[in-house]
Every structure is written in C-alpha cells, then in structure tokens.
Design a protein around this motif. Sequence first.
Motif: not given
Lengths: 369, 637
Positions: B328, B359, B398-399, B368-369, B326, B361
């Motif tokens: 971000g 997503d 990514p988160t 996006w993620r 994954f 930040s």
Amino acid sequence: MRSCLTREAQTLIRLSQVQRISSVFFGGGTPSLASPLTIAAVLETVSRCAHLAADAEITLEANPTSAGALRLSGFRASGVNRLSIGIQSLDDVELRLLGRNHTADEALGTLEEAKKLFPGRTSVDLIFGLPGQSVSSWARGLEELLQLCDDHVSLYQLTLERGTSLFKQVQRGSLPMPKQEVVAEMYESAREMLRDIGFRQYEVSNFARNGALSTHNLSYWQGSQYIGIGPGAHGRFVPRARGESLREARIQTLEPDSWMKEVLAFGHGTRKRTVLSQLEVLEEVLVLGLRTDTGITHQHWQQFAASLSLWDMFGSSEEVKELEDQGLLLLDNRGLRCSWKGLVVLDSLLLTLLNQLQQSWADRTAHRI
Amino acid sequence: MLSRVTRAAGVGVRLRRVCNAAALLCCQPCMEKCPAAHVVFSRPYSSQKEKLDMSIFPVENIRNFSIIAHVDHGKSTLADRLLEITGTIAKTDQNKQVLDKLQVERERGITVKAQTASLFYSYEGMNYLLNLIDTPGHVDFSYEVSRSLSACQGVILVVDANEIDLKNADPERVEKQIEKLFDISKDECIRISAKLGTNVEKVLQEVIEKVPPPSVNISDPLKALVFDSTFDHYRGVIANIALFGGEVQKGHKIVSAHTRKTYEVNEVGILTPNEQPTHKLYAGQVGYLIAGMKEVTEAQIGDTLYLHKQPVEPLPGFKSAKPMVFAGMYPVDQSEYNNLKSAIEKLTLNDSSVTVHRDSSLALGAGWRLGFLGLLHLEVFNQRLEQEYNASVILTAPTVPYKAVLSSAKLIKEHGKEEITVINPAEFPDKSSVSEYLEPTILGTIITPDDYIGKIITLCQTRRAVQKDMVYIDEHRVMLKYIFPLNEIVVDFYDALKSLSSGYASFDYEDAGYQAADLVKMDILLNGNSVEELGTVVHKDKAYAVGKAMCERLKDAIPKQLFEIAIQAALGSKVIARETVKAYRKNVLAKCYGGDITRKMKLLKRQAEGKKKMRKIGSVEVPKDAFISVLKRQSEK
C-alpha cells in the motif's frame, strides 16, 4: 578582564535605569578562580551605579579545590556574604565519574571553613541519578551530608552534557544509567528526608531551613528583571535609557576574547537581544513561578497580566480542572501552584498550561472569557 | 609476469537455443603478447545529424552479445571500456557506469533499466557492428533478462578475481573454479582489468571470433522482438527491438502480435547509447523504433512486431508481467496526494510491470495498492519516487478483499445481497450475522532444485498453504503446487522464497477463488478505548503474532503520560496481546536559572505545540505518526 566586567556592568545598569540592585550572583563556570579583587571591583561599580543595600545577598559559586580557607576569607572581605559549594557527591568514585578535581574530604573541609565564614549563608549542591547509584547509596550520602551542612541544599538530577566523557561513556553503553523509576525514587526520598528535618522545599531543586532562601534565585522564579554581565551571561530587563518599555532577553558574547573586544569598543558585549512580547513574558512567569512552592499569587500575576487574572486564564479549562482533580495543581484564592505530587511532574503540567495560556491570551480581544 | 589484473576472465557461455557452435573466448595469458591496440575504424557517417546507413553491415559482420556478471563484479565498468575503445564515447576520466542512467542505478551500483549500445569496430580489415545488450542483473527482472538474452547469440561472463583478504587478485584460482562450475576450459579465459583497460580490446576480438553472427535473413518478412521500451514525453514510446528477419523503416505499417494494433513507423535507429536515427534497420541488427505508441503497455517486453498484412509466428516466451510483491502506498500527508498521484503516473509511464489500484485506509487516507515484480523492484520504485519526484511515501502492508456470507436478514437487505466484499476492517460484519467468512486464494506453482524442498515446504506451511501437488520434473528439479491464502503472499513471500533458495526457485500463481476462513476482526485498544484506524482483519491463527507486533510498535510510538497506558490487541472482548507504557514518575527540569531559561522555554513551547497536534483517544494522547509506525511496512533488512 576585570575592567571589562566593570565597564559592562556600568553600561548595562545605566541602560536599564534600575535604581536598586537587590542581589548579586557570581557564577557560571568556576568564579572562585577569579580573584577577590575582581569581585570587589565589580561590587564597587554596582554600588556606584545603583543602590546596593548593605545586606543585599552577594553569592559566590565555589568548587572545593579552589576554595581554600584563605581564599574564602579573601572573598568575604571583598563583599561576598553567601557561598554556594559544588560538592556534588561525598563518594570519591562518583566524583571521578563526574570529572571533578576534588575529593569528598576536601569538599567537607571547604564546607567547614565556609560555615565559619558564612554561617547560615552556605549552600551545598548534590547530584543524584549517577551511573552506579542506588536509592540506598544515594540516601546514605545525603544523610551524611545533612548532618554537616548549613541551612541551604540544592539537589540536582544528573543531566548528561554532550561532549563530556561521561556522556560518551553512557552513549557507548559502558556505563548504565539508573532506570527512570529509580531516579524518581531517589528524588522523592530526598524530598521527604529534607522535609522531615525541617527544610522547606521552596523550589524544584532548592531546600532551605531557618529562612535561608536564596533571594537571587527566587527573583528568577518571580520574573524579576536581572542583568547578566560577562561572557555568555543571560539577562532580562527593559532598556529604559533607550526609551523602550518592553522587556528584552539578552545574551552576552560567549567567547571571552571577542567579548572583551566588544566591551572595549562599545561598552558592552551583547551578542543577542530579543524583545519579549507580553505573552512571552507571561509564559516565563508561568513556567518559572510554578517551580516554587508558593507558585504564582494573584497579585504577582496581576503585575504582568493586568487585565487577565489567573481565574480568567485557567479557571474554565477542562484540562486544568482535570489536573486539579488529579491532585497535581491548585487554583484557589491564593493563586496557582503545584501540589507536592504535582511539582515532580511539572513539565508535563506546563504543556497543558502553556497551551491554555496561549488560547486565553488569543481570545482576550474576543471577550469570550 | 602478468601485470596486475583485478578482474579475471571474459568467458563465453554456450546458449542452448539458436547456435550450435560453442561461443567461447580464448585466453591470452601474457599481456605482452597482445597486439598493440589499434582503434582504427571507419564510421559510416561524418556528422551526427545525418542518418546512418545500416546496410553496410551484412549479417555476417554483426555480433549481438550481452555481459553477465554477479552484482559488483564489474559489468558496467567493462561496458564503459568497450564503449571507449570503439570510440562510441570519448575516452575521459569521467566515464563511470555510462550505461546506468538512473540515479538509483548509480547509487546502488545496479542496472535496473537495460541499455543497449551499438559499437563499431574494425578488425582485420572488416567493419563490424557489435551490439552490446546490457541487462538488469537482479532476479526480480529475470523476465527482462530472458528477453534481452534471446536477442543475443553469445554472452561474456565476467568473474571478479579479487579476494577480500588478499592484496592481489588470484586469477588462476578463479579460472580453476570457473572450469569446475561452468565446464569452460581456463585456456578460454581472458584476464582483463576493466578499470585499467587491460586486455579489453582482446575481448572485442574474441567476441568477433567466437560469437556467431545471427542466423537471420533480410529477405524474410519483418519479425522484431521488443525487448525493452521507454517513454519520451515528446516522441512517445521508444521500443528497443532486435530484428529476427526482414527490415524496417520509416513509413512502414507494423502490427503488435500481442495487442493486434497497427502503427506507422516514425523513426528507426541504433543506440550509441543515445538514439542515432538510421534509414533502416536490417535483420540481425538491434536498435529502436518509434511508431506513435502512446503508452508503454503498447510495446510490451517480449512482444513481436511484424509488417501489416504479413503476420509471422510470434517469437516465443512472451509473458504479461505478473506482480509478486504488493504494497500500500500513501502520501505522508493528504495534502500531498496530488503530487504523489502524478509522480506514480509518471513513473509507471516507463514501467509497465507495476500494477496500480486505488485504495484507502482509515488512518492514512486515500492512496494506492501497487504490485511489483519483486522486493528490489519495489525498493527501486520507492527510491525513484523520492529522488526523481520528491515524493515521500508511507508503505504499508496491502489489504486483500475478504468476503462474508451474511446470515442476518437485516444486513442482507441493507447490502442488497447475501455475499458481500469487505475491504475496510470497519465494515467487517460480526460473527453473529455471518454464516461464513471467505478469503481470496491463489494456486502457486514453485519450481525448485530439490536441495531446497525442505525449506520451501516449511515456508509454505508457515503461510497456511495447502499442498496440492509435488512432482519431479527432471532429475533434480521439483514442481510444487500449493493453495495459498492471498494475504499470506502479498508482502514478502516471493522474497523469502528467493532468499532461501539462493534465487533458484521460481514462483508463478493464478487466482484460485475464495475459500472459507476463520477470520476475525482485531481491535487495538488504548486504556480500553478502541482505535478504529488500527483495526485489522486477520486469520485466527495469526491473530496473536500480528496483535503482539502491533502492540509493541505502538508502545514505542506513544510518549509517556501522567498515567499508565494499557495497549491491547483484542478479538471482541478477549484480549490476546498487551503492552504497557508506564507513567511519568518524574518530569521536571532540575536546574532553571538565568542561562537555562531561554532554552527551557523553547523546548517547552515546542512540546506544547506538538501536544496540540496529538490525537486524543480517550485521555491518551497519540502522536500522528504513531499510526504510521504501526501500519508501515517493516524493512526486510
């Protein structure tokens, strides 16, 4: 070459319509390789086209090897009355590192001869921050030189020029440069040493005692007009003969052959001319003026900024006040200048000041000041 | 004796499944003994505009095969030669990697999107239809490869016989190695030079002789495997299909076994390698189908298509794409958001295995993620974004969505519930108001040859995983099950696993709910002032490592100033990592005379401009891209 130099000098002096030339500097490369006859010819042309005072400062830049005693007296006879010797270092190893052709002994020999011919008017250049140098080795070399030098010393931190063998060696990693803190220490200790024996640091890199300041260099830092003659020379003047009133930044063609062709064809070989706006002139005055110990006086500033005083420009800026609080900058009834501490980090201060200058200049029509 | 060859061996590999007959190719040691190449064939059409009639190829005259080779061993060059020899493409000097259409494929020398080509070849008086199904070669795409291979009855294994330190190839040695590794007699190897074309025709002949025809029946109901799909703006989804039974033509109504949706067929044809429409496609043949599908998700790889009202047992092996890596993805500047958005949409049109979620930040804005099948998949995607859509992107770790069980009545009232989801570190509730923090977990299943067990176990341990099961599934392979915190997997676990197992270990996972976790909020401070945008939520055990790395990157990204800058990572009031940016002791140009002035002014003014754009955190000036350099994904290489 000689006739092109004189031709260009004539053309440009007439173009600028200046009436008085206060100083002449023969520099850029190794002009002592040029002949005294050339010097004489140029000076003759200059004094014909404008008033050249009898005591105007006429400097020649010299490298030790090419400046044997006989040649030096030849130059004095041609009109030179000040000599700047590129000694760079009194350590032969360092000299080789710098790619110089002379030895320390040859340098000191030239210095001695120069002092005889140009007493009180001889300047020496030294470089610090060399690979392999330590604070103490630098201090030792400087001390040695200070016992023998005349009344003017220029100290320069080494800057690596692309394409030189030194640059390549450092890039490759075969020569370690001294750390930034160490170089800063070298500079600080040198300043103090010179101050202690009576030299006045009148500019970032220039020290003089007994009043032996270079008037030519001072005029750069005071924003005076100057005319550049010869391949690659730079100039700043107003081409009044053309009816202009704004100052121009000029560069002469760099390549000697092309330059000569242009001079023969047009009377001068000016490759580039840029008109400087009033703001740009002010920016230069600011950047250059703060390099000196006296900084920028209010009267001096007024010559360039008529309606806006230094107070108007910088007096109400928070950031400038902070720099003053930190003891780096002074804005008072004399003018704007760096403190002893501030001079060392001038280029950081200039960023704040330039932004503030631009801001104040842009605001001036809005009467916000 | 032998003319110099740079590639050795075309060898057939026995496919476990369909055919029992070994699909091996014979060796012809001497080039002189080869029959003179004849490129005589009859094309079943005279002009390219007319539709082909595929009925002239009975099943016995069809061969479906693929080429397998290690990276850079010459698969695509061999494919080029095969296309030339069969007259599918004109023989010119320009034919290089003809089947690799994407720029990224040509640059990296890899096949990303499998291309298929139907070749016509005449041999001993018969016309053959040879379908070359090109496959991606990277482990990230193993699923695609498996589906493509299921449409084949044989493969050519190409092994490079060049050695780096020897001027000449050593085919004999390589043949011995092949014999040892794959149990294929060296008599069955063909020595070829794909670059020069040496013996390549022999390969075709061996394919005909050794690879069996598909064992399918035209009279069976339609059963077609979708082994790839592309999106065309004008015609919609083009599905690459292999027919395992029956026939299909324009007007037929077909159904997807996976989605159960019905479509009407607009066009069928073969790929040469460009689309060549035909009247029909018959069982055993490979080609394409256009049926009014609007999105590639409607034609998923591995799906089975059948005729309306005639359902069949779907072909085995279908799997929905599962992302393994994954990232971000953010535009370099928010003004480029829309450009990036449309680029991602277009690129995913053709790639149904990329998962996309919105997503955001604090530092980088809206983004996006995305989920990918592997690191190569991500890199290729990123490269295509830049090359084909001119979009520059910042990739970040990514988160993951954490949870917190609130204990403070006030907060519970505010949020309207006791358990809240926290994605933004700024919203992370303090320990004092929380009775428990939770992190998402997955149950990961690793199947690996037992050689790698030790390394894999160590890897899992460094990712805070808890072993749930370990079982031998056969003599040499082990299945391990671990519960992993999701945030330990998302960035580079899959690739690390593949790396240390030479690609042999497989990984699958499923959601395993949330578990209690010792989470903390880590702040980054500059001279005591917190930088909100860089705050992160981490597990206590990893806080030091993460904090130290962030401080180090920040140190490199922040320029010197007139005072010292202390960069600290802190958990609450406790500082756990620190770096320092020393102050300027000297910053002034040494020489400033006539010629130096212009240059100096330019430099100073440029720096002054840059200074204006900096963010001020307390009195520390921070360039915009300092945040980016801290947050961005570090390249694995």
